[in-house]
Design an enzyme around this catalytic site. Structure first.
Site, PDB file in Angstrom:
ATOM      1  N   LYS A 187      72.229  43.311  57.020  1.00  0.00           N
ATOM      2  CA  LYS A 187      72.395  44.577  57.741  1.00  0.00           C
ATOM      3  C   LYS A 187      73.362  44.996  58.572  1.00  0.00           C
ATOM      4  O   LYS A 187      74.121  45.968  58.330  1.00  0.00           O
ATOM      5  CB  LYS A 187      71.049  44.866  57.944  1.00  0.00           C
ATOM      6  CG  LYS A 187      70.039  45.755  57.072  1.00  0.00           C
ATOM      7  CD  LYS A 187      68.988  46.384  57.762  1.00  0.00           C
ATOM      8  CE  LYS A 187      67.711  45.611  57.269  1.00  0.00           C
ATOM      9  NZ  LYS A 187      66.423  45.947  58.100  1.00  0.00           N
ATOM     10  N   HIS A 231      68.126  33.593  60.934  1.00  0.00           N
ATOM     11  CA  HIS A 231      68.436  35.072  61.354  1.00  0.00           C
ATOM     12  C   HIS A 231      69.563  35.139  62.396  1.00  0.00           C
ATOM     13  O   HIS A 231      69.724  36.157  63.083  1.00  0.00           O
ATOM     14  CB  HIS A 231      67.274  35.763  61.905  1.00  0.00           C
ATOM     15  CG  HIS A 231      66.196  35.935  60.799  1.00  0.00           C
ATOM     16  ND1 HIS A 231      65.290  34.956  60.250  1.00  0.00           N
ATOM     17  CD2 HIS A 231      66.134  37.091  59.833  1.00  0.00           C
ATOM     18  CE1 HIS A 231      64.465  35.513  59.125  1.00  0.00           C
ATOM     19  NE2 HIS A 231      64.992  36.666  58.910  1.00  0.00           N
ATOM     20  N   CYS A 234      60.310  32.936  65.608  1.00  0.00           N
ATOM     21  CA  CYS A 234      61.037  33.723  64.672  1.00  0.00           C
ATOM     22  C   CYS A 234      60.133  35.051  64.107  1.00  0.00           C
ATOM     23  O   CYS A 234      59.716  34.789  63.102  1.00  0.00           O
ATOM     24  CB  CYS A 234      61.962  33.299  63.983  1.00  0.00           C
ATOM     25  SG  CYS A 234      63.183  34.542  63.427  1.00  0.00           S
ATOM     26  N   CYS A 273      61.373  35.181  60.628  1.00  0.00           N
ATOM     27  CA  CYS A 273      61.077  34.160  59.520  1.00  0.00           C
ATOM     28  C   CYS A 273      59.393  34.381  59.504  1.00  0.00           C
ATOM     29  O   CYS A 273      58.886  33.717  58.616  1.00  0.00           O
ATOM     30  CB  CYS A 273      61.347  32.734  59.962  1.00  0.00           C
ATOM     31  SG  CYS A 273      63.143  32.614  59.752  1.00  0.00           S
ATOM     32  N   HIS A 327      66.252  40.187  45.846  1.00  0.00           N
ATOM     33  CA  HIS A 327      65.090  40.386  45.164  1.00  0.00           C
ATOM     34  C   HIS A 327      65.564  40.518  43.822  1.00  0.00           C
ATOM     35  O   HIS A 327      64.397  40.146  42.677  1.00  0.00           O
ATOM     36  CB  HIS A 327      64.333  41.678  45.804  1.00  0.00           C
ATOM     37  CG  HIS A 327      63.918  41.511  47.089  1.00  0.00           C
ATOM     38  ND1 HIS A 327      64.438  42.546  48.033  1.00  0.00           N
ATOM     39  CD2 HIS A 327      63.120  40.980  47.720  1.00  0.00           C
ATOM     40  CE1 HIS A 327      63.870  41.926  49.238  1.00  0.00           C
ATOM     41  NE2 HIS A 327      63.025  41.280  48.958  1.00  0.00           N
ATOM     42  N   HIS A 333      66.493  44.482  48.127  1.00  0.00           N
ATOM     43  CA  HIS A 333      68.015  44.138  47.851  1.00  0.00           C
ATOM     44  C   HIS A 333      68.324  43.241  46.673  1.00  0.00           C
ATOM     45  O   HIS A 333      67.567  42.906  45.850  1.00  0.00           O
ATOM     46  CB  HIS A 333      68.654  43.626  49.186  1.00  0.00           C
ATOM     47  CG  HIS A 333      67.970  42.149  49.583  1.00  0.00           C
ATOM     48  ND1 HIS A 333      68.060  41.005  48.682  1.00  0.00           N
ATOM     49  CD2 HIS A 333      67.227  41.970  50.649  1.00  0.00           C
ATOM     50  CE1 HIS A 333      67.366  40.010  49.557  1.00  0.00           C
ATOM     51  NE2 HIS A 333      66.822  40.664  50.573  1.00  0.00           N
ATOM     52  N   LYS A 377      77.850  36.397  53.223  1.00  0.00           N
ATOM     53  CA  LYS A 377      76.413  36.479  53.326  1.00  0.00           C
ATOM     54  C   LYS A 377      76.054  38.210  53.539  1.00  0.00           C
ATOM     55  O   LYS A 377      76.590  38.989  54.103  1.00  0.00           O
ATOM     56  CB  LYS A 377      75.961  35.839  54.324  1.00  0.00           C
ATOM     57  CG  LYS A 377      74.292  35.650  54.334  1.00  0.00           C
ATOM     58  CD  LYS A 377      73.809  34.605  55.462  1.00  0.00           C
ATOM     59  CE  LYS A 377      72.285  34.990  55.693  1.00  0.00           C
ATOM     60  NZ  LYS A 377      71.634  34.212  56.628  1.00  0.00           N
ATOM     61  N   CYS A 404      67.810  30.981  65.757  1.00  0.00           N
ATOM     62  CA  CYS A 404      66.927  31.045  64.235  1.00  0.00           C
ATOM     63  C   CYS A 404      68.032  30.364  63.210  1.00  0.00           C
ATOM     64  O   CYS A 404      69.031  31.434  63.188  1.00  0.00           O
ATOM     65  CB  CYS A 404      66.400  32.043  63.929  1.00  0.00           C
ATOM     66  SG  CYS A 404      65.710  31.977  62.094  1.00  0.00           S
TER      67      CYS A 404
HETATM   68 ZN   LIG Z   1      64.364  33.872  61.311  1.00  0.00          ZN
END
Ligand SMILES: [Zn+2]
Length: 665
Positions: free
Chosen positions: A320, A166, A146, A149, A40, A37, A317, A163
């Protein structure tokens, strides 16, 4: 201690002994459970700009990137798709390899952590050295894990039990794992960070890491059971029931990429790394865990860690579930790699968060990149082609403006160099652009299209100076826009490879030099939006003419003809998640599943509905209402509610369960 010191000295000596100084840089090793994405892209482009600058500075550069494949996420993603983990990794790592090539990353290697030949031996050796140092022990453990992570969290680190990265509930995991004695390294890590022996950029992250170290370090788990890892990953040496923890293994790519465990001479030449470039979500692993592991194994620690920010998309942010993930490969296909590189390096402050917007990319490309750099270069080269048969003329006596511009080349070289040594990429690019702008102003002022008739000598001088500014620009832009720079180098008719920094302003194209074939470096991006909008308005006007309102009804609102009503996109959606909108006491942000798509709704129901009341349930939504932002959060669809007398909203639910995405008529 003393053993470590001796070893470090000998490695440093070997590295310095070579005539050319070395520079070893890495990107973080991306998980390959999805395609690359825009985040990156930022990391790769920043790393690459640094690597290329170091090359121009005359250093021998090694650049490692690769694929982190031994994670549980890959096992799960493969299961979902009904393929083997190996197949998934083969496919996804290929996406990253292609992406790296397409964006112009000058990486020396692309190492996959699933490589049994190149990666496993080094990681297992690192493990054994930590065991030898008595820093690895087995312990029964129960923790909150998680998968996103690939990390354990303490209860206190969770936000509302979720988390922080996430926004999902971690799994409770209980098993016997190997632990790494991180607690033993607290004092030494603090000293490393404090003294700058391990440099952390920017300062805010250095402070944060130091505070974390000083708050006390706990040992951390570095393995998992074969069962939980589903047999995927690097086996723990001497214990077939355990697999090496994904971070211990992934960080090892920095070592194995330069031959650790397989090519000792190569490894000694390049280690320690001069710089790890990472995102701010993984600082703890790089500034604390990683150096501790290396100290334990008796290896020198990296010299610096460069932490970049996150990229939001149109102010939100990227995620997906919001469906706003920007695919950098599609973007490059549409606009070209250098245009994307330019945006990321120029628009996003080097160590900070930044925003991606396609409209802004178009604007910047047309109004800065093309209007400034592209325009100047093409003006000079096409003038030479039209009037000088593409041959560089002989300069006459230099006037004030001519000397000033040639001096500006030297100044720019110093400015770019200084900024790049401080890793301020944005400042460096701005300085290079400023030289192009200065070139444009000079060309405009000197008016060679006039002097060619009135003062040929002066015209010759103008073109001689201008073409040498172009030559300097080709080198100065190379770290940022390598494709364009190399194309320009060729257009200038220079056979050798692109110049080192040292030669900028010193080496010149002299009279009689013949240029190559020329072409504009960039193409202007046509904005289609306006045309589409006009076409849409025409269609709507036609529809309005057909309106025939015959139905009489009692309403304060105007009658809507049937064909107008048909335009409403009404559907049933299932609320997948809900959370309060920050700084608002009445707004909830919902992610709604409509089967084939997920949309975000912002709804003023927080005073009456708690997230847990509505998550997992179906409601009626309108999908094609004009999008609007509430407290900075975009609402992409609207939930329906009846209003009770006192203004209390009551959400409308279907009488029985229906599939998300079902139409409402
Ligand atoms: Zn996480």
């Amino acid at each position: 201690m003393s053993g470590f010191k001796t070893k470090k000295k000998s490695i440093a000596a070997k590295r310095g002994a070579k005539g050319k100084k070395g520079f070893y840089i890495t990107t973080a090793i991306p998980y390959v459970n999805a395609s690359p994405h825009i985040g990156h892209a930022l990391e790769f482009v920043q790393t690459d700009a640094i690597a290329r600058f170091q090359k121009l500075a005359g250093k021998d550069v090694f650049f490692t990137t690769g694929a982190d494949e031994n994670s549980l996420k890959n096992v799960q993603a493969a299961e979902l798709r009904g393929i083997t983990t190996q197949q998934l990794c083969d496919q996804n790592s290929e996406l990253f390899r292609e992406f790296a090539g397409k964006i112009g990353a000058s990486n020396t290697v692309f190492l996959r952590s699933s490589s049994k030949r190149e990666h496993w031996p080094g990681v297992q050796r690192l493990w054994k050295l930590c065991v030898k140092r008595r820093d690895v022990y087995k312990k029964k453990y129960r923790g909150l894990y998680c998968v996103g992570c690939e990390a354990f969290y303490k209860e206190s680190e969770l936000v509302n039990g979720l988390c922080p990265e996430h926004k999902r509930k971690p799994d409770v995991v209980e098993e016997e794992n190997y632990f790494f004695r991180l607690s033993r390294y607290q004092r030494r890590l603090a000293k490393l960070i404090e003294s700058g022996e391990l440099k952390v950029l920017p300062e805010a992250h250095r402070k944060e890491a130091l505070a974390f170290v000083k708050s006390g370090l706990e040992d951390f788990s570095i393995s998992r059971s074969v069962a939980r890892a589903k047999g995927w990953g690097v086996p723990v040496p001497g214990d077939s029931s355990q697999i090496i923890y994904v971070w211990f293994d992934a960080l090892g790519v920095y070592l194995t990429g330069i031959g650790y465990g397989t090519d000792e001479a190569k490894f000694k030449k390049w280690w320690p790394a001069d710089m790890h470039v990472i995102g701010k979500g993984i600082t703890r692993f790089h500034i604390i865990y990683w150096p501790a592991m290396l100290l334990s194994a008796g290896l020198p620690v990296p010299k610096s860690v460069f932490v970049h920010g996150y990229v939001t998309v149109e102010g939100q942010k990227m995620s997906k579930s919001l469906g706003n993930v920007v695919d950098p490969v599609a973007l490059m296909d549409e606009y070209g790699a250098d245009v994307v590189r330019y945006y990321l390096l120029n628009e996003i402050p080097t160590f900070e968060d930044g925003d991606f917007s396609e409209a802004r990319l178009i604007e910047k490309t047309n109004n800065e990149l093309i209007a400034n750099f592209g325009n100047f270069v093409y003006r000079v080269l096409s003038f030479l082609k039209a009037n000088f048969n593409s041959v560089v003329p002989k300069a006459g006596k230099l006037g004030k403006d001519d000397s000033a511009l040639l001096k500006k080349i030297e100044e720019t070289k110093t400015a770019v160099s200084k900024s790049m040594e401080d890793y301020k990429l944005q400042d460096a690019l701005h300085a290079a652009l400023e030289l192009a702008a200065e070139g444009n102003r000079y060309f405009q002022k000197k008016q060679p299209w006039e002097t060619i008739k009135s003062n040929k000598r002066d015209c010759d001088t103008t073109l001689y100076v201008s073409v040498n500014v172009v030559r300097a620009l080709a080198t100065l832009f190379w770290p940022f826009l390598p494709f364009s720079s190399e194309a320009l180098w060729k257009q200038l008719g220079i056979k050798d490879k692109i110049d080192v920094f040292e030669n900028v302003g010193k080496k010149r194209l002299e009279s009689g030099h013949k240029l190559g074939e020329i072409a504009p470096l960039f193409r202007k991006i046509e904005v289609m939006e306006e045309k589409n909008m006009q076409a849409k308005k025409k269609v709507e006007k036609k529809a309005e003419k057909k309106v025939e309102a015959k139905v009489e009804m009692k309403s304060e609102k105007p009658v809507i003809p049937f064909n107008e009503f048909q335009k409403l996109d009404l559907r049933i959606g299932r609320v997948e998640s809900a959370e309060p909108v920050p700084n608002s006491n009445n707004l909830l942000r919902l992610i709604v599943d409509f089967g084939d798509q997920k949309l975000q709704a912002v709804s003023g129901i927080a005073r009456w509905y708690k997230p847990e009341d509505i998550v997992g349930r179906e409601y009626m939504f309108m999908l094609n209402l004009e999008r609007k932002k509430f407290m900075g959060v975009e609402s992409q669809c609207m939930i329906f509610a009846a209003e009770e007398e006192d203004g209390v909203p009551v959400l409308l639910v279907p009488e029985k369960q229906v599939k998300p995405g079902s139409w409402v008529h």
